[in-house]
Write an enzyme that holds these catalytic residues in place. Sequence first.
Site, PDB file in Angstrom:
ATOM      1  N   SER A 743       0.839  -0.938   0.397  1.00  0.00           N
ATOM      2  CA  SER A 743      -0.075  -0.218   0.773  1.00  0.00           C
ATOM      3  C   SER A 743       0.734   0.870   0.518  1.00  0.00           C
ATOM      4  O   SER A 743       0.113   2.278   0.592  1.00  0.00           O
ATOM      5  CB  SER A 743      -0.589   0.093   0.703  1.00  0.00           C
ATOM      6  N   LYS A 786      -6.451   2.797   9.435  1.00  0.00           N
ATOM      7  CA  LYS A 786      -5.533   3.563   8.634  1.00  0.00           C
ATOM      8  C   LYS A 786      -5.719   5.670   8.843  1.00  0.00           C
ATOM      9  O   LYS A 786      -5.380   5.963   9.064  1.00  0.00           O
ATOM     10  CB  LYS A 786      -4.965   3.372   7.592  1.00  0.00           C
TER      11      LYS A 786
END
Length: 822
Positions: A743, A786
């Site tokens: 990511s 996140k």
Amino acid sequence: MAAGSAIQIPSRLPLLLTHEGVLLPGSTMRTSVDSPRNMQLVRSRLLKGTSLRSTIIGVIPNTSDPTSDCDDLPSLHRIGTAALAVQVVGSNWPKPHYTLLVTGLCRFQILQLLKEKPYPVAEVEQLDRLEQFTNQHKSEEELGELSEQFYKYAVQLVEMLDMSVPAVAKLRRLLDNLPREALPDILTSIIRTSNQEKLQILDAVRLEERFKMTIPLLVRQIEGLKLLQKTRKPKQDDDKRVVAIRPNRRINHIPSTTEDEEEEEDHDDVVMLEKKIRTSSMSEQAFKVCLKEIKRLKKMPQSMPEYALTRNYLELMVELPWNKSTKDRLEIRAARILLDNDHYAMEKLKKRVLEYLAVRQLKNNLKGPILCFVGPPGVGKTSVGRSIAKTLGREFHRIALGGVCDQSDIRGHRRTYVGSMPGRIINGLKTVGVNNPVFLLDEVDKLGKSLQGDPAAALLEVLDPEQNHSFTDHYLNVAFDLSQVLFIATANTTATIPPALLDRMEVIQVPGYTQEEKIEIAHRHLIPKQLEQHGLTPQQIQIPQVTTLDIITRYTREAGVRSLDRKLGAICRAVAVKVAEGQHKETKPDRSELGEGEDCREHVTEDAKSESISDAADLALPPEMPILIDFHALKDILGPPMYEMEVSERLSQPGVAIGLAWTPLGGEIMFVEASRMDGEGQLTLTGQLGDVMKESAHLAISWLRSNAKRYQLTNASGSFDLLDNTDIHLHFPAGAVTKDGPSAGVTIVTCLASLFSGRLVCSDVAMTGEITLRGLVLPVGGIKDKVLAAHRAGLKRIIIPQRNEKDLEEIALNIKRQSCTA
């Protein structure tokens, strides 16, 4: 040898001196030999002899062999027993010695001692003849009245015993088959008599004298058994004494009253155990196995090691809750209130529990679900499992699986092994006492694997609703129904859980808490708990929400609340010191200042309102209550802040971007830094990167080089070939932390674009997402964690892949309002 012929013993016999017991003709005795002369007799005569005559020795009772060869022999007992050495066993522990098994043949009298060394030898005279006991040739008329009286008492004694025991039945047959003159010696060696009494029987050479001396011993034993039977509790199936006797082999005494009581208690325990088995509600297969084992237990001597193993196994089978269960509380409204009171947030977990209760109301025989709570540490996975058990009204049992590397911990050991025991599942059921508890399998992602097997593979049967109705523990070796057990597993990550095991569980993600949720949890649960643990009251300490927010943002940075709980505990301890010192000063004032007490208290009150808790002058005076914890008090108690908002300072030049990463401990922000210098077009990557992140960096530079003209990206010389005479260094702090994952592509592209364009990245923007070589942005996981990490760091804008927009539904509304996602 023909029947009825006499056996003559040698006229010279080596003498074995013993003081441990008395050997009578027709009986067997085991004796230990460790003195010098006796040891020499065994070595020279018994071990080296090759004929039958060499195995015949004279046993002299009531005489000790001197410990040294130099010592003279003591006076020998006049009458001894000629014996046949049946067995010789040697040993060196704890010192060299021999163990002899000897059988008495006949009496003899010492005429003359021929020699003393190396072992004594004497000239002897045989006093009674040895005849074959298998031939009965004397009639009752020849034996006389004493013989009849003795025989009557002997039969009465034997019939008082349990004739179902083979040894007792054999003794009864011997009374009819053996010559009457041999019976006094044999029975005297069996019944309870002292060595002195046996010595008197040995010295009684005339048969009539032996009968007269033995009859009182039989009468005494009969009276003892009658008294024992009167004091014994009445039983249905056991009205006679069971004694294991081995005639003509080893002297075994009829037990005394104390031994009888102990054996009787053991027998009562076995009877009670059998009764419990018959009245238990175990399955038919288990019932058959238990009946088979209880029959083996009854026939087994208590001295056998297998006796204790079998008894422990049967006691476990009786204690297991085969059909015992608790009744579930199925009121959904009460369950919702209870869950809300115990835990703040965790809506997904609460929803799943309420769904289970609703289905249980509609269907009674619903199988227990297999749930797996996955989330960072400290978010309450274990405590919510305990709350679920409390809500359902079930028993709760926790099984810690962290570090378990033996499959026997799950399935148990087979009973063939020494120290075998059931597995943790069966042990847990025995502990809670019901068959429908809530089992918490803690840290299922930290199972190990070793040569003893794979415990994760053993859990496949436990956690499979289609198989656990017949779970077979190796120790039980019968099926047990686990379908009513509610299994809850906890894990920090699913990456280390085997796919086959993960497929059997319903995974429920438990993300970290927002700052607002942590504040609520602190004031609802953590602060009251800490006050109670430290003996404080709300009238003595006040922690405002602003102070709690400072602790969360400046002193902790975690997904859960464990560090927050520890910091609150440190504050309570510091306040407890202040309160204790204040009470000590108040209870022991200085007598010289009693007249000025009122003025002094007023002065302290006025000063305390204007001074903080950290003022050193207040240490000598009682603090004003309640003690208010502000920022200055935090700094004094917890020290300087551990975390500062440094995001804006680090993005003060081009080539720096903020990414978002997911870890088993929750979400984290990650800085990406890039610099360029003159060189040969090399790309350098540092920061302990994994292969996936290295590939993402190469993808990013390749895509930027192919699209440099489109976005007007140039190197230091103004060329669109970004690597022309230019080296690029890409760094991911901190260098000591290993990093990998798919990511970071968007963050790397943004960082390099900022470097080559010379434009700064906005200091309040974080991003996540993976790219392809064509520039497509792929979705990633862990979006909620996140976003919470960015929220904790004070970042207001977050860039995520468009295909992850669906994951924003799990994020709280207040965070959505404070953050802008693109």
